[in-house]
Motif scaffolding. Structure first.
Motif, PDB file in Angstrom:
ATOM      1  N   UNK A 129     121.244  21.255  37.420  1.00 54.30           N
ATOM      2  CA  UNK A 129     122.314  20.393  37.913  1.00 54.30           C
ATOM      3  C   UNK A 129     123.340  20.159  36.821  1.00 54.30           C
ATOM      4  N   UNK A 130     124.560  19.852  37.243  1.00 54.89           N
ATOM      5  CA  UNK A 130     125.623  19.620  36.257  1.00 54.89           C
ATOM      6  C   UNK A 130     125.434  18.218  35.699  1.00 54.89           C
ATOM      7  N   UNK A 174     131.451  30.418  40.472  1.00 52.51           N
ATOM      8  CA  UNK A 174     130.048  30.700  40.158  1.00 52.51           C
ATOM      9  C   UNK A 174     129.767  30.535  38.671  1.00 52.51           C
ATOM     10  N   UNK A 188     130.020  26.597  37.514  1.00 51.03           N
ATOM     11  CA  UNK A 188     128.879  25.746  37.834  1.00 51.03           C
ATOM     12  C   UNK A 188     127.666  26.113  36.977  1.00 51.03           C
ATOM     13  N   UNK A 189     127.403  27.422  36.823  1.00 50.16           N
ATOM     14  CA  UNK A 189     126.207  27.807  36.062  1.00 50.16           C
ATOM     15  C   UNK A 189     126.368  27.521  34.574  1.00 50.16           C
ATOM     16  N   UNK A 229     126.006  23.689  33.806  1.00 54.96           N
ATOM     17  CA  UNK A 229     124.615  23.234  33.848  1.00 54.96           C
ATOM     18  C   UNK A 229     124.032  22.988  32.478  1.00 54.96           C
ATOM     19  N   UNK A 230     124.241  23.901  31.581  1.00 54.50           N
ATOM     20  CA  UNK A 230     123.707  23.678  30.235  1.00 54.50           C
ATOM     21  C   UNK A 230     124.814  23.385  29.231  1.00 54.50           C
ATOM     22  N   UNK A 231     125.871  22.806  29.754  1.00 58.16           N
ATOM     23  CA  UNK A 231     126.968  22.312  28.910  1.00 58.16           C
ATOM     24  C   UNK A 231     127.642  23.413  28.094  1.00 58.16           C
ATOM     25  N   UNK A 232     127.543  24.659  28.539  1.00 58.23           N
ATOM     26  CA  UNK A 232     128.296  25.698  27.831  1.00 58.23           C
ATOM     27  C   UNK A 232     129.778  25.524  28.141  1.00 58.23           C
TER      28      UNK A 232
END
Lengths: 160, 792, 275
Positions: free
Chosen positions: C1-2, C38, C41-42, C45-48
């Motif tokens: 999740x974001x 896409x 969002x992905x 998720x890990x704050x990249x």
């Protein structure tokens, strides 16, 4: 111009009904369905677009709900596994043992359903192109291959 | 006891549709995350960015201020060590992180987003330590010691850790006189093999929801294969009375060994405890499921065979070094299993084998489908291929010469009994199905070749000597029956299989048999764990025993109203009746909750069938020689694959995968086939692409499904599965376990095929197109050199 | 999740989109244009990737649709990769677009998102490079049309606040069958380690590649080598050396393997194009 900020009220057309959800713009459709709307049939497998367990249909097209924002589909028609009842595809997956643990199954079935709605009797290459979008760890894909073929047969019979 | 001699069976040997089908195809099955406990809090983990480092400090001040956060916890809060066999792992890292991805902190909050946001604000400062990248590095002199406090770890007696080293367990097999036998051998071959750790990639990530009731009763819902195992491990490691822990396992979305033993449950419980027992949900992201939670161990191995000119292997000297990663978990038992099965299904009379579980700074390994046998089989089958090449002997003929039979002894000097499968028949069938006699390699075009490879394998369940199962049968007013066991549905179709056994015994329709589809340790009888391919065997025996017990009770109650001796009665088809005068009987519905006479008197009461089964004759292994009986039953088989490789760029297709396995009576052919096919697919992935890749500092580079690939639809071969049915005398209706075995022979068969294709013996996995290209290029360069090449 | 909150804006015109971007910047907020989304969002998720405002371009009429217009074929930046793949008139675009990710994901990834997003492969740009296409850009200083080869150097050199509205190729691209090959580490659902598009043009052989050098590139020096005299093997070798870039080496593939794949693809491509 629409602006969604903080907790917003969206209306989704979900399995043929209008449903209301309160979501944050940061909520994916996957999360909104599972957590706000109690629709747990769509599964969380990776949240990265890789596994396909979260696949559902947006305007009839297979889409992975884990990278789709809930606020981005309030003007679209959504079909989840809960919207398919006793279809040819589901019948075929039972007949041909198209599942084992069942976790990938809703996503696989929706993708196969969409494939068969779009293409009459898809050839192996077309089936491969669509179905490779969904990972399955249990069946080795043989059961899925047989199920999709069987579903095509059942559809053909029904449409005569 | 077993009536499977009749060919016309009611339910055995029939491919019933799966009972859980309608729910699964409609998305109605509730996995652990599909039931939420109202008021549950969300825990999110922060994990280590180093493979080996001291934790200098963890600053949680900013994280604690995030709105919605109820607590931020680190290893300091939980001074425990947990382990199945060797208590070496703190639930959150304390002082040291030992693998990339090790959990170092947990945030609990009212929402998952708040917990995740707070995780982002935790500041950890590390001091890097030298990284141990492989078992051999770990065993080198002056290697960093990953567990310096090993001598203080609690462990079970069967596991032998070596404090002051990185050895978590050492299993020795000594049989015959290998020294002399090697001297007598006409030829010897030696091979060294290796592959890195990998992952199960079950489609459902691990999750545990724990809460503590006001009276101290702990309730944990978990995606687990071992509800009773979780209970007993937590009891032992956290010093809690067993009866105070309830574990509930609903339907599980795939386990493959990765959800056996102990996973997220202790930490979920500890977090709940910190928060006054409020329910806490701890769920892995996919990345955490792959890297932070355990995967498949890696291996470095060395196998030496001594053989006679005619191919008879008379001596083996074997070393298996398992890469167990930062913690021991199941790996100390995996290495033990590889030890006692170490020769593969071959009758090798003189043997020296050492199988070690070695700590490294890799993500740690646990039970993985095949449990030591798959790693062992790869090493042994590669060496068989080397021997075949050296002797100029056909691969199938060489194996036929050596395959083990009833009456031979295993590495643990256990005599194989008459329940042993006919592996020679399996190999014959594979050879025929593969058209082996027509040739194992063919040139399709200038650069494309097709090649075949075969292998043989065996596996017994790697289980404690006291492994048990039990079952309870109760009845409903309509005469239908409820079956409760401790078996978890992880995809194998156990509820369907058990129903078939019960249906067969009672002559009932499947829809009159209701299997309870959830295991709750406080509501159902004990079962060791759903793993090791023993569930249908053992829970099946227990279910049949429970049915027999119920039948005895029914007869006892029915004898009076039917006015006859109990032994004259039969129970079948929903009735109890006089066996020689079947018209005289009663429907079960009139008896199973008590019988009421016409005048109103009632006798009997509810029939409750109780059944149990404990593994027979298993014994501990001698620490010096390995002598003992570890295996409940051996399932043997053979596999073959055919590949097509373009030598120009190494791209390939696996055309077909064939398996012939001796499984005793096949209870449900379609489900049995499904298990074997799924296992073969997993084996293909294991051989060709499933492998963690590490940077120079031991950090995992491919810990996401974007980068760690499993087989996709369209990459699958044509599968052929054939079953041999040598009866398993003590199995339910003579059936033998088969859930894992399909994977065990794949790495050997595939590597043999690929090696044959490129003309080079490939002794590493994963076998990627780049590896094939590089080997093929080297082989053709070799052919063009002055010395000339050596083709297979 | 974001793990963070943000504002989502759905403009109805390019002007609204550009204004929203400017307003976000003025308020000190990080803004991103959203196309398929896409990657966003992905990565979030890990704050990249973090941001305060997302501006959704997908429904802007000017970003949608595939049309023939004045001797060119115009692809709106919001056209999905599946729609681009299905559109049969530019075969090389069908091949390039149809190989990215998997079929379901291609319903969401847009041509604009693939080309102007964060992932370095950007395979959908290859045919536009090859056929000297143009891009339509909207931005704070108005709209502009630029040649792809002019504005693309490893990625589209857009200025702050600008976004990709559409891409165009000349209709003559339809007449070119071209040559295409893609190789991955193993599974075809994966990033490429070598993608090659080649076409025969009146001025010689054209070639554009992705995956090998870490970004898409069309090299006129390499094309000169391919169009020169010599055996396909010789010309390919010279062409590979002529590319301005270092062959990548990472867990998906070592440099020598990628180079070998590119060489083989070029050789085979030359043979196929020259008959």
């Amino acid at each position: 111009m629409k602006e969604y900020d903080g907790l917003v009220r969206i209306e989704l057309t979900l399995n043929g009904e209008k449903r209301t959800a309160h979501v944050s713009p940061a909520d994916t459709l996957l999360r909104a369905l599972r957590e706000n709307l109690g629709m747990t049939g769509t599964k969380l497998g990776c949240e990265n677009g890789d596994c396909g367990a979260c696949t559902l249909l947006v305007d009839g097209k297979p889409v992975k709900s884990c990278y789709t924002l809930a606020v981005d589909v309030d003007d679209k028609t959504i079909t989840t596994i809960e919207g398919l009842v006793n279809t040819d595809v589901q019948q075929a997956f039972i007949e041909e043992y198209g599942f084992q643990c069942g976790y990938c199954t809703p996503g696989v079935i929706l993708n196969a359903y969409a494939l068969l709605e779009e293409t009459f009797e898809p050839n192996p290459e077309e089936t491969r192109t669509w179905m490779e979008s969904n990972l399955c760890r249990c069946t080795g894909y043989e059961g899925i291959e047989k199920s999709v073929k069987r579903a095509a047969e059942l559809k053909k019979r029904a449409e005569r | 006891m077993n009536d499977a001699t009749q060919s016309d069976t009611h339910a055995i040997g029939k491919s019933f549709a799966r009972r859980d089908g309608p729910d699964k195809v409609h998305g109605r099955t509730r996995y652990t995350d599909d039931t939420s406990v109202r008021g549950m809090l969300y825990a999110v983990l922060l994990t280590s960015t180093h493979a080996h480092a001291k934790i200098v400090s963890i600053d949680t001040a900013e994280a604690e201020k995030v709105p919605g956060v109820r607590g931020v916890f680190t290893g300091k809060d939980f001074p425990f060590r947990v382990g199945l066999y060797l208590g070496d792992k703190p639930p959150l890292a304390r002082d040291t992180v030992r693998y990339f991805g090790e959990p170092v902190a947990a945030v609990v909050a009212y929402s998952e987003r708040a917990a995740a946001a707070a995780c982002g604000k935790i500041k950890v400062s590390y001091e890097e330590l030298p990284v141990v990248n492989s078992p051999r590095e770990a065993l080198a002199r002056d290697a960093p010691i990953i567990h310096p406090e090993m001598d203080s770890y609690v462990h079970i007696p069967a596991i032998l850790p070596e404090p002051g080293s990185n050895v978590g367990n050492r299993t020795k097999m000594r049989k015959g006189d290998p020294g002399r036998a090697f001297e007598e051998a006409d030829v010897t071959v030696v091979g060294e093999y290796e592959f890195p750790p990998a992952d199960h990639v079950a489609m459902e990530p691990r999750i545990a929801i724990a809460e503590i009731q006001a009276d101290g009763q702990i309730v944990i819902r978990s995606s687990t294969q071992s509800p009773f195992g979780v209970r007993s491990i937590m009891s032992n490691c956290l010093d809690i009375p067993t009866g105070k822990i309830t574990v509930i396992a609903p339907v599980v979305g795939g386990g493959f060994g990765g959800k056996a033993g102990i996973q997220l449950e202790p930490l979920a419980y500890l977090l709940s405890r910190e928060l006054g027992g409020l329910p806490v949900r701890l769920a892995n992201s996919r990345e955490q499921d792959m890297v932070s939670s355990p995967g498949a161990p890696g291996l470095q191995s060395r196998v030496k065979f001594g053989a006679k000119k005619d191919g008879t292997v008379i001596a083996a000297d074997i070393e298996y070094l398992f890469d167990s990663g930062g913690y021991a978990d199941y790996a100390v038992n995996v290495s033990r299993a590889a030890g006692y099965s170490c020769t593969g299904p071959y009758n090798i009379p003189n043997l020296k084998a050492d199988s070690l579980s070695v700590y490294t700074n890799h993500p740690f390994g646990t039970a993985y489908r095949g449990f030591g046998h798959i790693e062992m089989a790869y090493s042994i089958e590669r060496t068989m291929e080397l021997l075949a090449e050296k002797l100029g002997m056909d691969a199938v003929a060489l194996r036929m010469k050596n395959l083990i039979q009833a009456g031979d002894t295993t590495p643990t000097q256990d005599v194989l009994d008459t329940n042993t499968g006919d592996i020679k028949e399996c190999l014959r069938r594979v050879s025929k199905l593969m058209e082996w006699e027509d040739g194992a390699k063919v040139q399709v075009s200038d650069s494309v070749v097709r090649a075949k490879g075969i292998s043989c394998y065996w596996k017994a369940p790697a289980i404690p000597t006291f492994t048990d199962a039990a079952a309870i049968v109760t009845f409903n007013e309509d005469g239908s029956l409820n079956l409760t066991t401790g078996a978890v549905e992880i995809g194998q179709g156990i509820y369907t299989g058990l129903s078939q056994l019960v249906a067969e015994r009672l002559g009932m329709d499947m829809d009159m048999i209701h299997v309870v589809e959830e295991v709750a340790t406080n509501r159902g009888p004990h079962d060791w764990t759903t793993a090791a391919s023993r569930t249908l065997f053992m829970a099946g025996r227990a279910a049949l025993a429970a049915v027999d017990d119920a039948v005895a009770q029914i007869k006892r109650v029915a004898a009076a109203p039917l006015r006859c001796p109990e032994e004259d009665l039969a129970v079948y088809g929903g009735r109890v009746f006089i066996a020689d005068d079947p018209e005289q009987g009663l429907p079960l519905s009139q008896l199973v909750l008590g019988y009421v006479y016409p005048d109103g008197n009632a006798v009997g009461g509810p029939v409750i069938g109780r059944g149990k089964y404990i593994a027979r004759h298993l014994s501990n292994l001698d620490p010096d020689t390995g002598k003992g009986r570890p295996g409940l039953e051996w399932t043997l088989g053979a596999e073959g694959v055919e590949v097509e490789v373009d030598l120009r760029d190494g791209t390939y297709r696996v055309l077909r995968a064939v398996c012939a396995m001796d499984v005793g009576k096949v209870i449900n052919p379609a489900l049995a086939r499904g298990q074997v096919v799924g296992a073969m697919a997993m084996g293909i992935g294991y051989t060709t692409r499933e492998a963690f890749s590490f940077d120079s500092r031991g950090r995992v580079e491919n810990g996401k499904l974007r980068d760690f690939k499993i087989m996709r639809y369209g990459e699958h071969p044509q599968y052929t599965v054939d079953f041999v049915e040598t009866p398993q005398g003590d199995g339910p209706y003579l059936a033998r376990g088969l859930g894992e075995q399909g994977i065990v022979g794949m790495p050997g068969a595939l590597s043999a095929a690929f090696s044959r294709a490129v003309g080079v013996q490939l002794n590493r996995m994963p076998v990627t197109p780049e590896y094939l290209w590089s080997a093929a290029s080297a082989a053709s360069a070799g052919k063009n050199s002055v010395q000339g090449g050596q083709a297979t | 999740m974001i793990p963070f909150d943000f504002t989502y804006i759905r403009p109805q015109s390019s002007e609204e989109a550009v204004t929203a971007y400017r307003q976000a910047k003025e308020a000190g907020n990080a803004a991103l244009y959203l196309s398929g989304g896409t990657e966003i969002v992905t990565m979030a998720r890990d704050r990249k990737l973090t941001f305060d405002v997302l501006i959704d371009l997908k429904r802007l009429p000017e970003c949608r649709g595939i049309d023939r217009d004045q001797g060119e074929i115009r692809f709106g930046s919001a056209v999905s990769l599946n729609d681009a793949q299905k559109y049969g008139n530019v075969p090389l675009l069908s091949m390039a677009a149809g190989a990215v990710a998997d079929h379901s994901v291609r319903n969401s990834i847009t041509v604009g998102g693939n080309i102007a997003g964060r992932l370095p492969y950007r395979e959908a740009v290859l045919p536009f490079l090859l056929f000297d296409g143009t891009v339509e850009i909207a931005g704070p200083d108005g709209n502009r049309n630029v040649g792809v080869m002019e504005i693309f150097d490893k990625r589209l050199k857009l200025s702050a606040g600008e976004f990709l509205v559409a891409l165009r190729v000349p209709e003559s691209a339809s007449e070119s069958t071209g040559y295409y090959r893609r190789r991955q580490k193993d599974s075809r659902v994966d990033y490429p380690i070598m993608t090659l598009c080649m076409a025969r043009h009146e001025d010689g052989i054209r070639a554009a590649t992705s995956g090998v050098f870490g970004f898409p590139v069309r090299s006129r020096r390499a094309e000169k080598a391919l169009s020169a005299s010599g055996t396909p093997a010789e010309r390919s070798r010279n062409a590979v050396e002529a590319f301005d870039g270092k062959v990548q080496s990472n867990m998906r593939g070592a440099a020598d393997y990628r180079r070998a794949l590119l060489l083989q693809a070029m050789e085979d491509g030359l043979r196929q194009l020259e008959g």
